[in-house]
Write a protein that holds these residues in place. Structure first.
Motif, PDB file in Angstrom:
ATOM      1  N   UNK A   2       0.805  -1.215   0.000  1.00 40.10           N
ATOM      2  CA  UNK A   2       0.000   0.000   0.000  1.00 40.10           C
ATOM      3  C   UNK A   2       0.845   1.276   0.000  1.00 40.10           C
ATOM      4  N   UNK A   3       1.903   1.386   0.818  1.00 36.45           N
ATOM      5  CA  UNK A   3       2.729   2.600   0.729  1.00 36.45           C
ATOM      6  C   UNK A   3       3.372   2.799  -0.643  1.00 36.45           C
ATOM      7  N   UNK A   4       3.720   1.706  -1.336  1.00 37.54           N
ATOM      8  CA  UNK A   4       4.333   1.842  -2.648  1.00 37.54           C
ATOM      9  C   UNK A   4       3.357   2.401  -3.680  1.00 37.54           C
ATOM     10  N   UNK A   5       2.091   2.036  -3.569  1.00 32.44           N
ATOM     11  CA  UNK A   5       1.101   2.481  -4.561  1.00 32.44           C
ATOM     12  C   UNK A   5       0.242   3.618  -4.024  1.00 32.44           C
ATOM     13  N   UNK A   6       0.627   4.204  -2.887  1.00 27.93           N
ATOM     14  CA  UNK A   6      -0.192   5.251  -2.261  1.00 27.93           C
ATOM     15  C   UNK A   6      -0.485   6.425  -3.191  1.00 27.93           C
ATOM     16  N   UNK A   7       0.494   6.952  -3.942  1.00 25.51           N
ATOM     17  CA  UNK A   7       0.171   8.069  -4.857  1.00 25.51           C
ATOM     18  C   UNK A   7      -0.879   7.689  -5.894  1.00 25.51           C
ATOM     19  N   UNK A   8      -0.746   6.505  -6.483  1.00 24.33           N
ATOM     20  CA  UNK A   8      -1.730   6.062  -7.471  1.00 24.33           C
ATOM     21  C   UNK A   8      -3.071   5.775  -6.816  1.00 24.33           C
ATOM     22  N   UNK A   9      -3.036   5.272  -5.587  1.00 25.17           N
ATOM     23  CA  UNK A   9      -4.280   5.032  -4.862  1.00 25.17           C
ATOM     24  C   UNK A   9      -5.015   6.342  -4.612  1.00 25.17           C
ATOM     25  N   UNK A  10      -4.274   7.372  -4.228  1.00 21.72           N
ATOM     26  CA  UNK A  10      -4.888   8.685  -4.009  1.00 21.72           C
ATOM     27  C   UNK A  10      -5.426   9.252  -5.313  1.00 21.72           C
ATOM     28  N   UNK A  11      -4.647   9.122  -6.385  1.00 20.73           N
ATOM     29  CA  UNK A  11      -5.102   9.618  -7.680  1.00 20.73           C
ATOM     30  C   UNK A  11      -6.354   8.880  -8.135  1.00 20.73           C
ATOM     31  N   UNK A  12      -6.384   7.558  -7.946  1.00 24.51           N
ATOM     32  CA  UNK A  12      -7.566   6.796  -8.315  1.00 24.51           C
ATOM     33  C   UNK A  12      -8.781   7.177  -7.496  1.00 24.51           C
ATOM     34  N   UNK A  13      -8.570   7.454  -6.213  1.00 27.98           N
ATOM     35  CA  UNK A  13      -9.685   7.875  -5.358  1.00 27.98           C
ATOM     36  C   UNK A  13     -10.230   9.227  -5.799  1.00 27.98           C
ATOM     37  N   UNK A  14      -9.339  10.130  -6.180  1.00 25.36           N
ATOM     38  CA  UNK A  14      -9.776  11.448  -6.650  1.00 25.36           C
ATOM     39  C   UNK A  14     -10.571  11.315  -7.942  1.00 25.36           C
ATOM     40  N   UNK A  15     -10.069  10.507  -8.876  1.00 29.69           N
ATOM     41  CA  UNK A  15     -10.789  10.286 -10.127  1.00 29.69           C
ATOM     42  C   UNK A  15     -12.150   9.648  -9.867  1.00 29.69           C
ATOM     43  N   UNK A  16     -12.178   8.690  -8.965  1.00 29.77           N
ATOM     44  CA  UNK A  16     -13.433   8.029  -8.612  1.00 29.77           C
ATOM     45  C   UNK A  16     -14.421   9.024  -8.022  1.00 29.77           C
ATOM     46  N   UNK A  17     -13.939   9.856  -7.112  1.00 33.66           N
ATOM     47  CA  UNK A  17     -14.812  10.845  -6.477  1.00 33.66           C
ATOM     48  C   UNK A  17     -15.348  11.845  -7.492  1.00 33.66           C
ATOM     49  N   UNK A  18     -14.478  12.311  -8.373  1.00 39.92           N
ATOM     50  CA  UNK A  18     -14.906  13.288  -9.372  1.00 39.92           C
ATOM     51  C   UNK A  18     -15.921  12.689 -10.332  1.00 39.92           C
ATOM     52  N   UNK A  19     -15.698  11.435 -10.725  1.00 40.78           N
ATOM     53  CA  UNK A  19     -16.659  10.787 -11.630  1.00 40.78           C
ATOM     54  C   UNK A  19     -17.992  10.583 -10.931  1.00 40.78           C
ATOM     55  N   UNK A  20     -17.963  10.209  -9.657  1.00 41.19           N
ATOM     56  CA  UNK A  20     -19.207  10.025  -8.911  1.00 41.19           C
ATOM     57  C   UNK A  20     -19.939  11.355  -8.745  1.00 41.19           C
ATOM     58  N   UNK A  21     -19.190  12.421  -8.516  1.00 42.94           N
ATOM     59  CA  UNK A  21     -19.816  13.727  -8.330  1.00 42.94           C
ATOM     60  C   UNK A  21     -20.549  14.171  -9.594  1.00 42.94           C
ATOM     61  N   UNK A  22     -19.994  13.845 -10.756  1.00 42.29           N
ATOM     62  CA  UNK A  22     -20.609  14.271 -12.009  1.00 42.29           C
ATOM     63  C   UNK A  22     -21.539  13.259 -12.640  1.00 42.29           C
TER      64      UNK A  22
END
Length: 255
Positions: A172-192
């Motif tokens: 998880x620490x190794x992929x944390x930046x991508x995990x955060x980016x994926x969460x942001x993309x997921x949130x933005x897609x859900x919002x719209x």
């Protein structure tokens, strides 16, 4: 390369500029105050946040299975998981109705055994948003897991760490930046999200009418309100995306 890049920027920014120039700024507060914008915005924020949380809980393990396992039919599973990325959202909403509606393959049993009816409720909004947004998280995290150096995980396992400990303390620490980016993309897609939501959850103010749906209905009766509601949604999305990307993604890369 500069000319096509500038054309791309113009193509993306001119419509947004049109919103800003056509917005009735002098009457903004009376219009927004009378359009239930705050109600729709609050509903959109908490449903998209809950959808992202659900996607994190079940989507990260799914991404790990797609990236690290070798079970038969994995390619087909990957295709099915990413299908909502290309599936028209309205079709997704119809599919949710066929599965979880009162006569759906699962919904009929939920209604008969537990008295639970999901369509046209706030829960249906969350389900629709999760359905269309979770693949963004899964694809992003799967790519990061595939690119991650497995030598660190092997070293931790050699030192006696259990699988869950390796996943939690190393992977998880190794992929944390991508995990955060994926969460942001997921949130933005859900919002719209619009199509699946209006098909599966309907449009009931205060219960299922999210901001995109409010913009759609306002466009039919009050274009000025539609412009202002669109700007509110735009500003919230930009603010959250910029803030989270600066604090999580870049911070994770440099740490």
């Amino acid at each position: 390369m500069l000319v096509p890049a500038l054309l791309a920027v113009a193509f993306l920014l001119v419509p947004l500029l049109g919103l800003l120039l056509r917005a009735p700024w002098s009457d903004a507060w009376p219009i927004l105050h009378g359009s239930r914008a705050g109600e729709a915005l609050r509903l959109s924020l908490w449903t998209s946040t809950l959808a992202t949380a659900i996607a994190l809980v079940v989507g990260v393990p799914l991404a790990w299975v797609l990236a690290r396992s070798s079970v038969p039919g994995l390619r087909l599973l990957r295709a099915l998981v990413t299908l909502p990325l290309v599936l028209p959202p309205v079709v997704g909403g119809v599919a949710l109705l066929m599965a979880f509606g009162r006569t759906g393959i699962l919904g009929r049993y939920l209604d008969a055994w537990f008295g639970i009816t999901l369509p046209f409720t706030s829960a249906a909004v969350v389900m629709a948003e999760t359905f269309v947004a979770m693949p963004f998280l899964v694809v992003t995290v799967e790519g990061a897991l595939r690119a991650a150096d497995r030598g660190y995980e092997d070293a931790a396992a050699t030192l006696g760490a259990r699988r869950m400990t390796v996943f939690r303390r190393v992977t998880l620490p190794m992929v944390a930046p991508s995990l955060a980016a994926g969460a942001v993309l997921c949130w933005a897609r859900a919002l719209g999200e619009f199509g699946a939501t209006i098909t599966f959850a309907g449009s009931f103010p205060g219960r299922t009418q999210t901001m995109p749906i409010a913009v759609y209905y306002a466009l039919e009766t009050d274009p000025d309100a539609a412009i202002l509601l669109g700007l509110v949604l735009l500003l919230v999305s930009v603010a959250v995306l910029v803030t989270l990307r600066e604090r999580w993604v870049r911070g994770g890369v440099t740490s």
